[in-house]
Scaffold this motif. Structure first.
Motif, mmCIF file in Angstrom:
data_model
loop_
_atom_site.group_PDB
_atom_site.id
_atom_site.type_symbol
_atom_site.label_atom_id
_atom_site.label_comp_id
_atom_site.label_asym_id
_atom_site.label_seq_id
_atom_site.Cartn_x
_atom_site.Cartn_y
_atom_site.Cartn_z
ATOM 1 N N LEU A 141 16.135 5.234 -5.449
ATOM 2 C CA LEU A 141 15.088 4.288 -4.666
ATOM 3 C C LEU A 141 14.138 3.669 -5.720
ATOM 4 N N ILE A 142 13.875 2.561 -5.645
ATOM 5 C CA ILE A 142 12.925 1.535 -6.543
ATOM 6 C C ILE A 142 11.966 1.118 -5.585
ATOM 7 N N THR A 143 10.406 1.325 -5.755
ATOM 8 C CA THR A 143 9.572 1.037 -4.995
ATOM 9 C C THR A 143 8.757 -0.055 -5.717
ATOM 10 N N VAL A 144 8.135 -0.820 -5.021
ATOM 11 C CA VAL A 144 7.229 -1.684 -5.515
ATOM 12 C C VAL A 144 5.882 -1.823 -4.758
ATOM 13 N N THR A 145 4.756 -1.281 -5.355
ATOM 14 C CA THR A 145 3.527 -1.111 -4.531
ATOM 15 C C THR A 145 2.599 -1.076 -5.608
ATOM 16 N N ARG A 146 1.190 -1.066 -4.891
ATOM 17 C CA ARG A 146 0.018 -1.068 -5.590
ATOM 18 C C ARG A 146 0.051 0.046 -6.780
ATOM 19 N N HIS A 147 -0.867 -0.156 -7.643
ATOM 20 C CA HIS A 147 -1.025 0.850 -8.617
ATOM 21 C C HIS A 147 -1.953 2.044 -8.012
ATOM 22 N N THR A 148 -1.349 2.688 -7.066
ATOM 23 C CA THR A 148 -2.420 3.791 -6.375
ATOM 24 C C THR A 148 -1.477 5.060 -6.153
ATOM 25 N N SER A 149 -2.096 5.994 -5.858
ATOM 26 C CA SER A 149 -1.310 7.197 -5.185
ATOM 27 C C SER A 149 -1.085 6.887 -3.914
ATOM 28 N N ASN A 150 0.432 6.751 -3.558
ATOM 29 C CA ASN A 150 0.716 6.566 -2.180
ATOM 30 C C ASN A 150 2.297 7.209 -1.866
ATOM 31 N N PRO A 151 2.161 7.679 -0.658
ATOM 32 C CA PRO A 151 3.377 8.480 -0.326
ATOM 33 C C PRO A 151 4.928 7.809 -0.889
ATOM 34 N N LEU A 152 4.903 6.463 -0.814
ATOM 35 C CA LEU A 152 6.139 5.807 -1.004
ATOM 36 C C LEU A 152 6.442 5.785 -2.691
ATOM 37 N N ARG A 153 5.715 5.581 -3.419
ATOM 38 C CA ARG A 153 5.646 5.603 -4.715
ATOM 39 C C ARG A 153 5.943 7.350 -5.243
ATOM 40 N N ALA A 154 5.461 8.035 -4.530
ATOM 41 C CA ALA A 154 5.927 9.624 -4.799
ATOM 42 C C ALA A 154 7.263 9.764 -4.807
ATOM 43 N N LEU A 155 8.098 9.093 -3.668
ATOM 44 C CA LEU A 155 9.445 9.476 -3.428
ATOM 45 C C LEU A 155 10.231 8.528 -4.459
ATOM 46 N N HIS B 108 0.890 -1.147 -0.036
ATOM 47 C CA HIS B 108 0.083 0.168 -0.116
ATOM 48 C C HIS B 108 0.948 1.309 -0.101
ATOM 49 N N GLY B 109 2.107 1.249 0.188
ATOM 50 C CA GLY B 109 3.171 2.061 0.045
ATOM 51 C C GLY B 109 3.029 3.600 0.969
ATOM 52 N N ASN B 110 2.276 3.115 2.142
ATOM 53 C CA ASN B 110 2.004 4.368 3.079
ATOM 54 C C ASN B 110 2.706 3.974 4.466
ATOM 55 N N HIS B 111 3.433 3.034 4.730
ATOM 56 C CA HIS B 111 4.010 2.777 5.856
ATOM 57 C C HIS B 111 5.089 3.933 6.149
ATOM 58 N N PRO B 112 4.872 4.543 7.360
ATOM 59 C CA PRO B 112 5.863 6.027 7.763
ATOM 60 C C PRO B 112 7.479 5.695 7.609
ATOM 61 N N ALA B 113 7.686 4.497 8.499
ATOM 62 C CA ALA B 113 9.076 4.083 8.555
ATOM 63 C C ALA B 113 9.703 3.873 7.194
ATOM 64 N N LEU B 114 9.142 3.225 6.534
ATOM 65 C CA LEU B 114 9.703 2.846 5.114
ATOM 66 C C LEU B 114 9.820 4.285 4.199
ATOM 67 N N CYS B 115 8.911 5.221 4.407
ATOM 68 C CA CYS B 115 8.754 6.435 3.656
ATOM 69 C C CYS B 115 10.340 7.143 4.298
ATOM 70 N N LYS B 116 10.220 7.044 5.781
ATOM 71 C CA LYS B 116 11.628 7.678 6.127
ATOM 72 C C LYS B 116 12.896 7.170 5.810
ATOM 73 N N ILE B 117 12.921 5.930 5.419
ATOM 74 C CA ILE B 117 14.100 5.004 5.156
ATOM 75 C C ILE B 117 14.335 5.667 3.634
#
Length: 285
Positions: A211-225, A191-200
């Motif tokens: 940074l390479i992210t693997v998330t659902r095809h949704t708008s999420n904080p991790l994907r934005a980074l 879901h790409g919204n875990h705060p600790a992972l976003c901080k990392i």
């Protein structure tokens, strides 16, 4: 891309009203030719402008354009141009529960393939290969996501690409403090919204890593980074089916990256074969 596949792949990013329109079209695609935009709006209890905005958001000029495109897609399927694998699945399994699951998994894998351009997979493979040769590959996933992080890290090691894998956020934060330019961090987060992972992720980018992210095809904080985002399309109204679709489509996506790494360098290929032989020898009595 087929309009029905496009609607399925974009569904997770839609508003509640848009999902109602999308679900109606997906479930009643054969009947869509008989509906005007006003009739569709009346059937769903929404405004006609909502239907028009929905079609335009998908990239169509208007509702008639969408209706025509859906009609063409259905005609192609009726003429035998649909994916052969779906036809084979229907023939083999009929309308059984297992057949329906097989079909839904195939659809999710196809949608995931379409929303991840070949250039994106190539960029991921090249970033990992470069980091493996000249730097470090970091990898993290929490909970169920760690299953895929761990598995992918193992497959990279078979290719001679060692990775720093961790399933503990504080320890990974300490590990990435040693990261530098050219290093790569893969973050698996459905879901790409875990705060600790976003901080990392932010910390890693401060170290000038990719940074390479693997998330659902949704708008999420991790994907934005992310410098590069791998996306998974998997949706179903049944809560016990949706994670199955996600896992299947995610594995298919990672397999594509792994194959590119295998075929992109002869030395890695040789390394893989040698390691597979060693593993087999270890398993023999």
């Amino acid at each position: 891309m087929s309009p029905l596949v496009k609607i399925r792949s974009e569904r997770d990013q839609m508003s509640a009203v848009e999902r109602r329109i999308a679900d109606f079209i997906l479930e009643n695609a054969q009947l869509l030719r008989d509906y005007s935009s006003q009739q569709l709006a009346n059937a769903l209890g929404i405004s006609q402008s909502s239907v028009v905005k929905f079609t335009q958001k998908l990239g169509f000029k208007g509702y008639p354009d969408l209706k025509y495109s859906v009609g063409e897609a259905i005609a192609r399927a009726d003429n035998g141009d649909a994916a052969q694998v779906t036809a084979q699945a229907t023939a083999a399994f009929g309308e059984s529960a297992s057949g329906n699951l097989w079909r839904r998994k195939s659809e999710s894998e196809e949608e995931t393939r379409l929303i991840n351009a070949p250039e994106t997979l190539q960029a991921v493979a090249e970033a990992i290969a470069t980091a493996g040769a000249n730097g470090k590959v970091f990898m993290i996933g929490l909970g169920d996501d760690d299953i895929y992080a761990r598995s992918f890290a193992l497959r990279l090691s078979l290719l001679g690409i060692p990775s720093v894998h961790n399933f503990d956020a504080p320890r990974m934060a300490a590990s990435v403090s040693a990261a530098g330019a050219g290093d790569v961090l893969l973050v698996f987060s459905e879901h790409g919204n875990h705060p600790a992972l976003c901080k990392i992720g932010r910390f890693f980018r401060e170290r000038r890593g990719r940074l390479i992210t693997v998330t659902r095809h949704t708008s999420n904080p991790l994907r934005a980074l992310a410098d590069i985002a791998l996306l998974v399309s998997a949706h179903d109204d049944r809560p016990y089916i949706q994670p199955v679709l996600y896992q299947s489509a995610l594995q298919h996506l990672l397999d594509g990256v792994f194959v590119q790494l295998c075929e992109g360098d002869e030395q890695r290929h040789v390394h893989l074969l040698a390691n597979l032989e060693r593993v087999q020898q270890m398993l023999e009595p």
